[in-house]
Scaffold this motif. Sequence first.
Motif, PDB file in Angstrom:
ATOM      1  N   ASN A  36     -13.583   0.043   3.572  1.00 21.42           N
ATOM      2  CA  ASN A  36     -13.355  -0.063   2.209  1.00 21.42           C
ATOM      3  C   ASN A  36     -14.381  -0.658   1.458  1.00 21.42           C
ATOM      4  O   ASN A  36     -14.131  -0.926   0.212  1.00 21.42           O
TER       5      ASN A  36
ATOM      6  N   ASP B 154     -14.844  -3.572  -3.278  1.00 18.32           N
ATOM      7  CA  ASP B 154     -13.814  -3.237  -2.370  1.00 18.32           C
ATOM      8  C   ASP B 154     -13.081  -2.133  -2.843  1.00 18.32           C
ATOM      9  O   ASP B 154     -12.819  -2.192  -4.107  1.00 18.32           O
TER      10      ASP B 154
ATOM     11  N   PRO C 245     -10.445   0.151  -1.548  1.00 20.53           N
ATOM     12  CA  PRO C 245      -9.424   0.483  -0.233  1.00 20.53           C
ATOM     13  C   PRO C 245      -8.605   1.554  -0.362  1.00 20.53           C
ATOM     14  O   PRO C 245      -7.426   1.662  -0.714  1.00 20.53           O
TER      15      PRO C 245
ATOM     16  N   ALA D 190      -3.475   0.189  -2.949  1.00 17.33           N
ATOM     17  CA  ALA D 190      -3.681  -0.820  -1.812  1.00 17.33           C
ATOM     18  C   ALA D 190      -2.576  -1.894  -2.499  1.00 17.33           C
ATOM     19  O   ALA D 190      -1.774  -1.571  -3.467  1.00 17.33           O
TER      20      ALA D 190
ATOM     21  N   ASP E 298       0.716  -1.341  -0.048  1.00 17.56           N
ATOM     22  CA  ASP E 298      -0.116   0.035  -0.059  1.00 17.56           C
ATOM     23  C   ASP E 298       0.913   1.155   0.046  1.00 17.56           C
ATOM     24  O   ASP E 298       1.730   1.603   0.793  1.00 17.56           O
TER      25      ASP E 298
END
Lengths: 243, 243
Positions: free
Chosen positions: B215, B178, B180, B102, B39
Amino acid sequence: MENFIPEALFSMLERRDELSVAERKALESLSWRQRSYGDGDEIIPERSEPTESCLLVEGLAARSRQLANGNRQLTAVHVPGDFVDLHGLLLKVMDHAVMALAPCRMAFAPHSEVRRIAAEFPHLGRLLFMTVAIDAAIQRNWIACMGRMDPLRHIAYLVCEVYCRLDVVGQVKDRAFDFPVTQSEVADLVGLSIVHTNRTIQELRASGHVTWQGNQVIVHDWDGLARLADFDPTYLNLVRRPR
Amino acid sequence: MENFIPEALFSMLERRDELSVAERKALESLSWRQRSYGDGDEIIPERSEPTESCLLVEGLAARSRQLANGNRQLTAVHVPGDFVDLHGLLLKVMDHAVMALAPCRMAFAPHSEVRRIAAEFPHLGRLLFMTVAIDAAIQRNWIACMGRMDPLRHIAYLVCEVYCRLDVVGQVKDRAFDFPVTQSEVADLVGLSIVHTNRTIQELRASGHVTWQGNQVIVHDWDGLARLADFDPTYLNLVRRPR
DNA sequence: CGTTTAATTGAAAAGTATCAAAGGATGTGG
DNA sequence: CCACATCCTTTGATACTTTTCAATTAAACG
């Protein structure tokens, strides 16, 4: 259109890489069709499915997107030499319109022929698609300008960019160029109201770096202007090298 | 990396046109090299000159431009299947960085080989360059969002777009995906302050069209959300046709 | 459980849009 | 050459939006 020679396109490409004689001949051999447009005319309508690519030969054009709330945003400016509609070749359906910001002459070549020369001359094909990638690079910079620059710097940046791009095709003389757009169009380019655009242009004039009266823009102090706008021309790929 | 199969790339391309067996084999035959990133890691630095193209296999990435005033603007989001760095092949010098939003897995293939298969299979070459044109189309829409949409619609638009693009590669399940990214990253995507971004996301939640907790984003009312954002997916070219 | 990062809130300051109107330039017809 | 119409630029005032600053709460992590 017999014997149309896309000189401005040559300048645009040769500023980035060498063109072989065969490649130039291939570009000249396309069945170009020319057409003129008046100020404000729509050149390619939104949602249309062009079968020809178009090259801006003379004038100034823009990509325009109309929003549901009635607002308009111009997403790109095009100068002579720009192969404005390779996008349409690859994408089929126009998600935006192309319009004339000033009287324009455009040259059209059938997608099928462009595809053919791109396949036959892979290096030339890459150069053509490179122009799409350059358009994308320019747009990324616009996003950064809109998102994170104050209006003064943003408009200064626009001036820097147009200056450099016009210079490539020999349209800058004595640090001055013709920029036939109204302040209302500038507003739609930078995403501000007309009033605020007007005040910002006045501020830019007051900074002393440029004169901007009517359609003429004179850059008195390039370094100062570029410093103000944090302008780095790398993204324009004005370097001649094998690609 | 023996026998890497770029499945997500296949999904991405086949959603737009048919791939022949030979074309698939050509893509598989590239000497892919895989690598993972954490990340926030920088995948391709600004001003570097990559010699490999990179494909996002898993995770989420972004193009990032750092301004002199210290601000950062993210100019694109990339999802699995995106051939993130064809731009570098055509443009040579990176005018921006690519970073991991991510944890990511990337696959790299040498420019020379990509050039070779694009020349050998012109149709495949066009499809690859089409992805650059799609990126450009996406960026044009971002410009319109930044310039002429209010923050609520802009963020709603972002949700619509990411939803559609993740759906292409099978990453949307039960209308949920998702996502993130921190609100600070969303702020850099849309060009607003963190505080205002936070308030706008709350407003979006309050509209009832989406749940956005941590997320996970759930779209309860696609039509309502698309109407709010004036979202028209034409520009994503999600239509399978000869190109 | 303390530490760090991310999300959230309130209030003041700064920036921008909108509204309304006044100048300026240009072009047309009389 | 003037009167008029039109389009663009400029100005002032007000309302609204967004940022910034400063805390506070919530969540994630070792």
